[in-house]
Design an enzyme around this catalytic site. Structure first.
Site, PDB file in Angstrom:
ATOM      1  N   GLU A  29       0.837  -1.200   0.000  1.00  0.00           N
ATOM      2  CA  GLU A  29       0.000   0.000   0.000  1.00  0.00           C
ATOM      3  C   GLU A  29       0.876   1.255   0.000  1.00  0.00           C
ATOM      4  O   GLU A  29       1.767   1.395   0.844  1.00  0.00           O
ATOM      5  CB  GLU A  29      -0.912  -0.023   1.229  1.00  0.00           C
ATOM      6  CG  GLU A  29      -1.919  -1.155   1.169  1.00  0.00           C
ATOM      7  CD  GLU A  29      -2.425  -1.579   2.539  1.00  0.00           C
ATOM      8  OE1 GLU A  29      -3.302  -2.470   2.569  1.00  0.00           O
ATOM      9  OE2 GLU A  29      -1.953  -1.046   3.554  1.00  0.00           O
ATOM     10  N   LEU A  56      -6.556  -1.990  -0.439  1.00  0.00           N
ATOM     11  CA  LEU A  56      -6.530  -2.239   0.998  1.00  0.00           C
ATOM     12  C   LEU A  56      -7.043  -3.650   1.285  1.00  0.00           C
ATOM     13  O   LEU A  56      -8.127  -3.856   1.834  1.00  0.00           O
ATOM     14  CB  LEU A  56      -7.388  -1.196   1.718  1.00  0.00           C
ATOM     15  CG  LEU A  56      -7.254  -1.145   3.237  1.00  0.00           C
ATOM     16  CD1 LEU A  56      -5.856  -0.728   3.636  1.00  0.00           C
ATOM     17  CD2 LEU A  56      -8.278  -0.167   3.810  1.00  0.00           C
ATOM     18  N   SER A  57      -6.230  -4.639   0.900  1.00  0.00           N
ATOM     19  CA  SER A  57      -6.586  -6.037   1.123  1.00  0.00           C
ATOM     20  C   SER A  57      -5.294  -6.828   1.276  1.00  0.00           C
ATOM     21  O   SER A  57      -4.758  -7.372   0.298  1.00  0.00           O
ATOM     22  CB  SER A  57      -7.415  -6.592  -0.038  1.00  0.00           C
ATOM     23  OG  SER A  57      -7.669  -7.970   0.146  1.00  0.00           O
ATOM     24  N   GLU A  58      -4.783  -6.867   2.493  1.00  0.00           N
ATOM     25  CA  GLU A  58      -3.516  -7.565   2.740  1.00  0.00           C
ATOM     26  C   GLU A  58      -3.608  -9.045   2.381  1.00  0.00           C
ATOM     27  O   GLU A  58      -2.657  -9.620   1.833  1.00  0.00           O
ATOM     28  CB  GLU A  58      -3.098  -7.401   4.207  1.00  0.00           C
ATOM     29  CG  GLU A  58      -2.541  -6.044   4.558  1.00  0.00           C
ATOM     30  CD  GLU A  58      -3.609  -4.974   4.707  1.00  0.00           C
ATOM     31  OE1 GLU A  58      -3.259  -3.782   4.656  1.00  0.00           O
ATOM     32  OE2 GLU A  58      -4.807  -5.350   4.871  1.00  0.00           O
ATOM     33  N   GLN A  80       2.445  -1.808   6.198  1.00  0.00           N
ATOM     34  CA  GLN A  80       2.634  -0.515   6.854  1.00  0.00           C
ATOM     35  C   GLN A  80       2.806  -0.631   8.356  1.00  0.00           C
ATOM     36  O   GLN A  80       3.455   0.213   8.967  1.00  0.00           O
ATOM     37  CB  GLN A  80       1.465   0.410   6.509  1.00  0.00           C
ATOM     38  CG  GLN A  80       1.460   0.815   5.039  1.00  0.00           C
ATOM     39  CD  GLN A  80       0.418   1.859   4.724  1.00  0.00           C
ATOM     40  OE1 GLN A  80      -0.506   2.074   5.495  1.00  0.00           O
ATOM     41  NE2 GLN A  80       0.552   2.512   3.583  1.00  0.00           N
ATOM     42  N   HIS A 128      -1.595  -1.110  16.769  1.00  0.00           N
ATOM     43  CA  HIS A 128      -0.491  -0.707  15.903  1.00  0.00           C
ATOM     44  C   HIS A 128       0.872  -0.909  16.555  1.00  0.00           C
ATOM     45  O   HIS A 128       1.886  -0.445  16.026  1.00  0.00           O
ATOM     46  CB  HIS A 128      -0.626   0.771  15.523  1.00  0.00           C
ATOM     47  CG  HIS A 128      -1.782   1.071  14.626  1.00  0.00           C
ATOM     48  ND1 HIS A 128      -3.079   1.013  15.050  1.00  0.00           N
ATOM     49  CD2 HIS A 128      -1.830   1.425  13.316  1.00  0.00           C
ATOM     50  CE1 HIS A 128      -3.889   1.320  14.050  1.00  0.00           C
ATOM     51  NE2 HIS A 128      -3.157   1.578  12.983  1.00  0.00           N
TER      52      HIS A 128
END
Length: 320
Positions: A29, A56-58, A80, A128
């Site tokens: 991304e 946006l689709s790991e 990320q 995160h």
């Protein structure tokens, strides 16, 4: 390449490998923009067909990388944040990691999973802030955590060239650190530890950004104790020969590990040391607490992560 920052080292390794091998390409991304700085300028240098922005689709683009690798390419997937690895653990651990064995070596899956982030102490909060390199080591995926710019460069080269999937964790705290490089850096073999400081009284095994903490404490306590600082560099497979030689010299061991205490890398090193090394004192580990969920509040964030104070306390305990 006399003065090299950690983030520039990762970028340069990608540049050099993309120039050396046309099968290498980057996906993720915002990689064309170079949002994290690691892929900055690569789209201009090598074209947008080799630096590919993904939706946006790991799960989707991690599986795409597996298929590309099986077809003969050498993809580098940038995530990320480390917590995104939980979304794709099935694709990595149960698919890419096992294809070679399950096909009797007929298929190789040379994918590099490049994971910047964590260890940041910057209020990134619970979703995160994880640092799951122990999870990857647990299932047998080759996993590296470089602690210096030269090792970041050399380990990423080796990861890209390896025939198997390799996860490369790049801690946020190290991104701006710099190193003076003499000559041209080259590949660093996977499974090779590095002794950053020689010592005779106690061995400190530190992972990633915690190597700097260990070196700081070793310098501060130099008048009291001689500390040897060892960086595994590769957390799977671990260089047990280098760790064993260090502990044979010192007889004492402290491990500093930025993963959760239960089933973490620190526990594995202590268990192996207790089984196979000659220790003169019970070993200690400094890690995140069991089941740690890092809160948003900075004071609590800092309190839960391994620190120089905790390392000093552990050292005093093994030296009693």
């Amino acid at each position: 390449m006399a003065h090299l920052t950690y983030i520039a080292a990762l970028n340069q390794a990608l540049r050099d490998e993309m120039g050396r091998d046309e099968r290498v390409f980057v996906l993720g991304e915002d990689v064309r923009l170079g949002l994290t700085g690691i892929t900055s300028g690569l789209a201009v240098a090598y074209g947008e067909d080799r630096v590919v922005d993904m939706p946006l689709s790991e799960q989707g683009f991690t599986s795409l990388a597996t298929g590309a690798a099986m077809a003969g390419q050498r993809p580098v997937v940038e995530y990320q944040i480390p917590s995104l690895l939980y979304l794709v653990f099935e694709q990595i651990a149960n698919q890419a990691h096992k294809f070679s064995l399950m096909t009797g070596g007929q298929v190789s899956v040379p994918v590099t999973y490049l994971v910047p982030g964590s260890g940041s102490r910057s209020g990134m909060a619970g979703q995160h802030s994880d640092h799951p390199y122990s999870l990857f080591a647990h299932v047998g995926i080759k996993t590296v955590v470089p602690a210096t710019p030269s090792d970041a460069y050399g380990l990423l080269l080796s990861a890209i060239r390896d025939p198997d999937p390799v996860a490369v964790f790049a801690p946020t705290l190290l991104m701006g650190t710099a190193e003076e490089i003499t000559g041209e850096p080259g590949p660093v073999p996977l499974g090779s530890a590095r002794v950053h400081r020689e010592g005779t009284d106690v061995t400190v095994v530190a992972v990633g950004h915690l190597v700097q903490t260990a070196l700081q404490v070793a310098a501060e306590l130099a008048d009291e104790v001689s500390i040897e600082v060892v960086d595994p560099r590769t957390v799977y497979p671990i260089d047990w020969a280098t760790l064993g030689a260090s502990v044979a010299k010192t007889g004492r061991l402290v491990v500093m590990d930025d993963s959760n205490r239960a089933c973490g890398l620190g526990g594995e090193i202590l268990a192996t040391a207790a089984e196979e090394f000659a220790l003169v004192a019970p070993p200690k580990r400094v890690s995140r607490p069991d089941g740690a969920v890092i809160p948003y509040a900075l004071a609590l964030d800092h309190a839960l992560l391994p620190s120089a104070r905790q390392l000093t306390e552990a050292l005093r305990a093994v030296l009693k």
